[in-house]
Design an enzyme around this catalytic site. Structure first.
Site, PDB file in Angstrom:
ATOM      1  N   GLU A 132      -1.277  -5.475   9.022  1.00 18.09           N
ATOM      2  CA  GLU A 132      -0.302  -5.104   9.772  1.00 18.09           C
ATOM      3  C   GLU A 132      -0.934  -5.190  11.205  1.00 18.09           C
ATOM      4  O   GLU A 132      -2.317  -5.364  11.289  1.00 18.09           O
ATOM      5  CB  GLU A 132      -0.263  -3.441   9.780  1.00 18.09           C
ATOM      6  CG  GLU A 132       0.430  -3.190   8.306  1.00 18.09           C
ATOM      7  CD  GLU A 132       0.776  -1.583   8.280  1.00 18.09           C
ATOM      8  OE1 GLU A 132       0.279  -0.794   9.259  1.00 18.09           O
ATOM      9  OE2 GLU A 132       1.244  -1.147   7.043  1.00 18.09           O
ATOM     10  N   ASP A 138       0.940  -1.186  -0.004  1.00 18.73           N
ATOM     11  CA  ASP A 138       0.067  -0.083  -0.001  1.00 18.73           C
ATOM     12  C   ASP A 138       0.773   1.207   0.035  1.00 18.73           C
ATOM     13  O   ASP A 138       0.373   2.365  -0.044  1.00 18.73           O
ATOM     14  CB  ASP A 138      -0.963  -0.097   1.004  1.00 18.73           C
ATOM     15  CG  ASP A 138      -0.351  -0.196   2.593  1.00 18.73           C
ATOM     16  OD1 ASP A 138       0.796  -0.185   2.411  1.00 18.73           O
ATOM     17  OD2 ASP A 138      -1.044  -0.321   3.561  1.00 18.73           O
ATOM     18  N   SER A 139       2.283   0.994  -0.011  1.00 15.00           N
ATOM     19  CA  SER A 139       3.198   2.192  -0.280  1.00 15.00           C
ATOM     20  C   SER A 139       3.016   2.701  -1.613  1.00 15.00           C
ATOM     21  O   SER A 139       3.549   3.865  -1.799  1.00 15.00           O
ATOM     22  CB  SER A 139       4.724   1.719  -0.308  1.00 15.00           C
ATOM     23  OG  SER A 139       4.725   0.580  -1.005  1.00 15.00           O
ATOM     24  N   LYS A 149      -0.898  -9.579   3.148  1.00 18.10           N
ATOM     25  CA  LYS A 149      -0.305  -9.059   4.210  1.00 18.10           C
ATOM     26  C   LYS A 149      -1.080  -8.021   4.853  1.00 18.10           C
ATOM     27  O   LYS A 149      -1.869  -7.165   4.460  1.00 18.10           O
ATOM     28  CB  LYS A 149       1.045  -8.304   3.803  1.00 18.10           C
ATOM     29  CG  LYS A 149       1.769  -7.971   4.821  1.00 18.10           C
ATOM     30  CD  LYS A 149       3.115  -7.501   4.345  1.00 18.10           C
ATOM     31  CE  LYS A 149       3.250  -6.010   3.745  1.00 18.10           C
ATOM     32  NZ  LYS A 149       2.890  -4.967   4.768  1.00 18.10           N
ATOM     33  N   ASP A 187      -1.013  -6.248  -0.039  1.00 18.06           N
ATOM     34  CA  ASP A 187      -1.281  -5.587   1.338  1.00 18.06           C
ATOM     35  C   ASP A 187      -2.758  -5.439   1.402  1.00 18.06           C
ATOM     36  O   ASP A 187      -3.462  -5.181   0.244  1.00 18.06           O
ATOM     37  CB  ASP A 187      -0.797  -4.338   1.204  1.00 18.06           C
ATOM     38  CG  ASP A 187       0.649  -4.264   2.245  1.00 18.06           C
ATOM     39  OD1 ASP A 187       1.020  -5.012   2.853  1.00 18.06           O
ATOM     40  OD2 ASP A 187       1.404  -3.230   1.957  1.00 18.06           O
ATOM     41  N   GLU A 242       9.630  -4.346  10.551  1.00 21.25           N
ATOM     42  CA  GLU A 242      10.068  -3.059  10.022  1.00 21.25           C
ATOM     43  C   GLU A 242      10.622  -1.919  11.066  1.00 21.25           C
ATOM     44  O   GLU A 242       9.598  -1.850  11.876  1.00 21.25           O
ATOM     45  CB  GLU A 242       8.975  -2.185   9.238  1.00 21.25           C
ATOM     46  CG  GLU A 242       9.395  -1.109   8.650  1.00 21.25           C
ATOM     47  CD  GLU A 242       8.339  -0.333   7.564  1.00 21.25           C
ATOM     48  OE1 GLU A 242       8.532   0.658   7.179  1.00 21.25           O
ATOM     49  OE2 GLU A 242       7.202  -1.310   7.110  1.00 21.25           O
TER      50      GLU A 242
END
Length: 306
Positions: free
Chosen positions: A117, A46-47, A115, A85, A184
């Site tokens: 978070e 999602d960067s 993925k 993501d 990270e």
């Protein structure tokens, strides 16, 4: 081509001590190049909200956008494992919504896994997604979707309480069924401890050399933004300089009339009556050139024989 990379082959790489190479990709062209270059894992991060869309965080990225970019990357990939993501608020509201959105990234986006978070608080969510036969990669430490909660993009796990919590979160995600973990922005000593405690692969970004593998944003490692200089990024190329130089040469040649020249222009296979007169005159329609026998036929796509 080497065998397709799966979640099981990634675990074997950890077991034999072979480092895992992971990099982001957002379109089919980059995916094709990175896949051919030997990437083990391609992440549609999602960067993209920052490097593709120009936002100052990942938060504005939507599910539809993630599905779109995931599908593009999947079409450009043959060997690497593709993970996508789950964007902000696509899995936090409810477990049912999380499973549904994870399914979209697989069925519509062509990803091989998803993925998300967060730590132990999302263990039940991970468990439910895995129960739906969708592999899940966890993400701990500096989690960009929690930027406001963290007070910015700040290294995590530098004090005892934070470090202990990250270890517990990592173990909880593994127990919930996560097949791998991204770590990270944490101290390298803590990353080493977590990597040793887990049986699943730990992929680091700003987490030091002791992880089972590394991930970087492709635009960062290729040096496409000279103004972005985080400590953990090493530039392996200067594409900003290369692209800028090439573009300037192109602009100069266009302005000077040097491009396109005859070598970069199409020519008719016979004289066209439609273009011969200096002044248009009434008459029959121009003939469409027909390739002579044995001559290559050119299709509707420039330069592609049909």
């Amino acid at each position: 081509m080497k065998d397709k990379v799966t979640i099981h082959s990634l675990k074997r790489l950890k077991q034999i001590g072979q480092k895992i190479c992971m990099v982001t990709a957002y379109d089919a062209t980059f995916a094709h190049i990175l896949d051919q270059s030997g990437a083990d894992v391609l992440l549609i991060g999602d960067s993209l909200g920052m490097v593709i869309q120009g936002h100052d965080s990942t938060l504005p990225v939507t599910m539809d956008q993630m599905v779109y970019h995931s599908a593009a990357v999947a079409r450009g990939t043959k060997r690497a494992h593709v993970v996508a993501d789950l964007p902000f608020m696509s899995y936090q509201v409810s477990i049912q919504e999380a499973v549904r959105n994870a399914g979209r990234l697989i069925s519509e986006g062509g990803a091989g896994s998803v993925k998300l978070e967060g730590g132990a608080e999302f263990a039940d969510t991970v468990r439910a997604i895995v129960r739906a036969s969708i592999p899940v990669m966890g993400h701990l430490g500096l989690t960009p979707q929690s930027v406001h909660k963290m007070g910015g993009y700040v290294v995590q796990g530098r004090d005892e309480d934070q470090a202990r919590q990250l270890v517990e979160d990592a173990l909880a995600l593994e127990a919930a069924g996560a097949y791998a973990l991204v770590l990270e922005g944490v101290p390298l000593e803590l990353a080493r401890t977590i990597t040793q405690k887990l049986s699943i692969p730990v992929i680091g970004i700003g987490a030091g050399r002791h992880c089972d593998g590394q991930v970087l944003v492709c635009y960062d490692l290729l040096g496409m933004n000279p103004d972005f200089k985080p400590k953990f990024v090493k530039r392996f190329a200067d594409l900003h300089g290369s692209i800028t130089g090439a573009a300037k040469v192109y602009f100069d040649e266009v302005r000077q009339g040097a491009f396109p020249d005859d070598d970069h222009s199409f020519k008719a296979t016979k004289t066209l009556r439609a273009v011969a007169p200096a002044v248009p005159v009434p008459g029959p329609r121009a003939e469409v050139p027909v390739a002579a026998e044995g001559e290559e036929k050119i299709g509707p796509v420039y330069g592609i024989p049909v």
